[in-house]
Design an enzyme around this catalytic site. Structure first.
Site: not given
Ligand code: NAD
Length: 419
Positions: A107
């Site tokens: 990461k």
């Molecule tokens: P992103 O940056 O595209 O979106 C994050 C979202 O979460 C946004 O809408 C933001 O406003 C919201 N958010 C953040 N903190 C918040 C809080 N405290 N309260 C309410 N809303 C909040 O990120 P993403 O890629 O969608 O990733 C989201 C999660 O999924 C993370 O934990 C990431 O590690 C996990 N994840 C992502 C992927 C991927 O392919 N992008 C794969 C596996 C896991």
């Protein structure tokens, strides 16, 4: 290792220690697996488009590479810490192992706020990260991908920066996944994590005799993962009744129109202000009266403070490490089914693996091929985890961790001792 209360690292360590206990691993094996193999903290001071020089903290952690090169996304948030990245890299070790792709866990993190900077400034930061991290990135070392705060355009800039410094048009092998399709990315990667989350909910519903089309769903996060989950689960007939993001929360018990909400978010930057819903505090999302709750935002969100408010029967962890160990224990006592992160959101890394193989073969897969393989892998791994949990009367998280850690142990033993 130093940890703060309820941190992502603390959750990851807790889950590993419990698995090590159940599997009877000796201390030497625990320490060998716990690593991390490599932990790099650095600062770079790029000149931003406005002429200002900023000093930014950045981290790369390669947690364990017994099964292959480290794989894991780049998180860009103002509050990310090296401990978070270490915990998330550990999560990736178990996730890649569980979903059976030939990668270890890694990461990286960049301390910056993507919401507060221009596209040009973000490109400067991504290129500064790539230059400083170049020797730690590569198809046989660490292959980054998007995570919170980063996207496919950022991955395009990483690829460009590396090929430029090597004096080539393309990179020699896959240095980064989640790229735009035009630059060797794979169709369907952006949707893969969210689709995978919905597959696991679908299979669980079938197992326990629930009809997914009758589910009322609440989602925290409307980014890459949360927005795709909302769209895909609504497509199956479920009602998405509440969504919260950093801007606020919205609820409509008749079901939110996801297309209209997406258009609003594109314009307004968040769900706040969507006029076809009532307003809730963003932190009240966990207490919404729903059947399925999907944390798809940050880590450590379901805690001792809000776990008793949860009304859902199913929690599907789209986010990484969203549930603290104490809250997890209460969910178990309350008989709430949790589809654990290392299974639930593994669709993204699985399709990243397809992108990695595609880049070697230089032949583009079709969307149909990608979706078929994703659905097949997610449901097979789900069944394996569910059956073990059922047989041994343990939670799905415990079953998933047993399978994942066991494969890493097997690979470690098969590799033998150095040199
Ligand atoms: P992103 O940056 O595209 O979106 C994050 C979202 O979460 C946004 O809408 C933001 O406003 C919201 N958010 C953040 N903190 C918040 C809080 N405290 N309260 C309410 N809303 C909040 O990120 P993403 O890629 O969608 O990733 C989201 C999660 O999924 C993370 O934990 C990431 O590690 C996990 N994840 C992502 C992927 C991927 O392919 N992008 C794969 C596996 C896991």
């Amino acid at each position: 290792m130093k940890q703060s209360t309820d941190s992502i690292l603390q959750t990851s360590l807790h889950n590993f220690n419990q698995a090590a206990e159940r599997l009877g691993l000796d201390e030497a094996m625990r320490q060998k697996i716990l690593g991390p193999n490599e932990k790099i903290e650095f600062k770079t001071g790029p000149v931003m488009p406005d002429g200002e020089v900023v000093n930014l903290s950045m981290f790369i952690v390669r947690h364990n590479d017994a099964l292959g090169p480290s794989k894991g996304g780049i998180r860009m948030t103002p509050e990310v810490t090296c401990d978070d990245i270490t915990g998330l890299a550990m999560e990736m070790t178990w996730k890649t192992s569980l979903i059976s792709v030939p990668f270890g866990g890694g990461k990286s993190g960049i301390c910056a706020d993507p919401a507060e900077i221009s596209a040009d400034a973000k490109e400067v930061i991504i290129r500064a990260f790539t230059r400083a991290a170049h020797r730690h990135i590569g198809p046989e070392i660490y292959i980054p991908a998007p995570d919170m705060g980063t996207n496919e355009l950022d991955m395009a800039h990483i690829r460009d920066c590396i090929s430029y410094s090597e004096g080539t048009s393309i990179t020699k092998g896959c240095f980064v996944t989640g790229k735009p399709v035009i630059l060797g990315g794979i169709v369907g990667r952006r949707q893969a994590t969210g689709k995978g989350v919905v597959y696991t909910i679908g299979v669980l519903c079938e197992k326990v005799g629930l009809d997914i089309s009758k589910m009322r769903v609440a989602i925290q996060g409307f980014g890459n993962v949360g927005s795709v989950v909302a769209y895909e689960i609504a497509k199956q007939g479920a009602k998405v009744i509440a969504i919260a993001d950093l801007s606020g929360g919205v609820v409509n018990t008749n079901g939110l129109d996801i297309k209209e909400l997406s258009e609003h978010v594109l314009e307004a930057g968040g769900v706040k202000g969507f006029n076809k819903a009532e307003v809730i505090d963003k932190d009240d999302i966990f207490g919404i009266d729903c059947d399925v709750l999907i944390p798809a935002a940050a880590g450590s969100q379901i805690t001792i403070e809000n776990v008793e408010d949860i009304k859902a029967k199913i929690i599907a962890e789209g986010a990484n490490a969203p549930t603290t160990p104490q809250a997890d224990e209460i969910l178990r006592r309350r008989d709430i089914a949790v589809i654990p992160d290392i299974l639930c959101n593994a669709g993204g890394v699985f399709v990243s693996y397809l992108e990695y193989t595609q880049e070697t073969q230089r032949e583009q897969m079709t969307l149909e091929q990608v979706e078929q393989r994703l659905a097949d892998r997610m449901s097979r791994r789900f069944n394996e985890v569910y059956d073990l949990a059922d047989r041994e009367q343990i939670t799905m998280r415990e079953a998933a961790m047993n399978i994942a850690v066991n494969r890493v142990v097997e690979a470690t033993i098969a590799r033998g001792l150095l040199p």
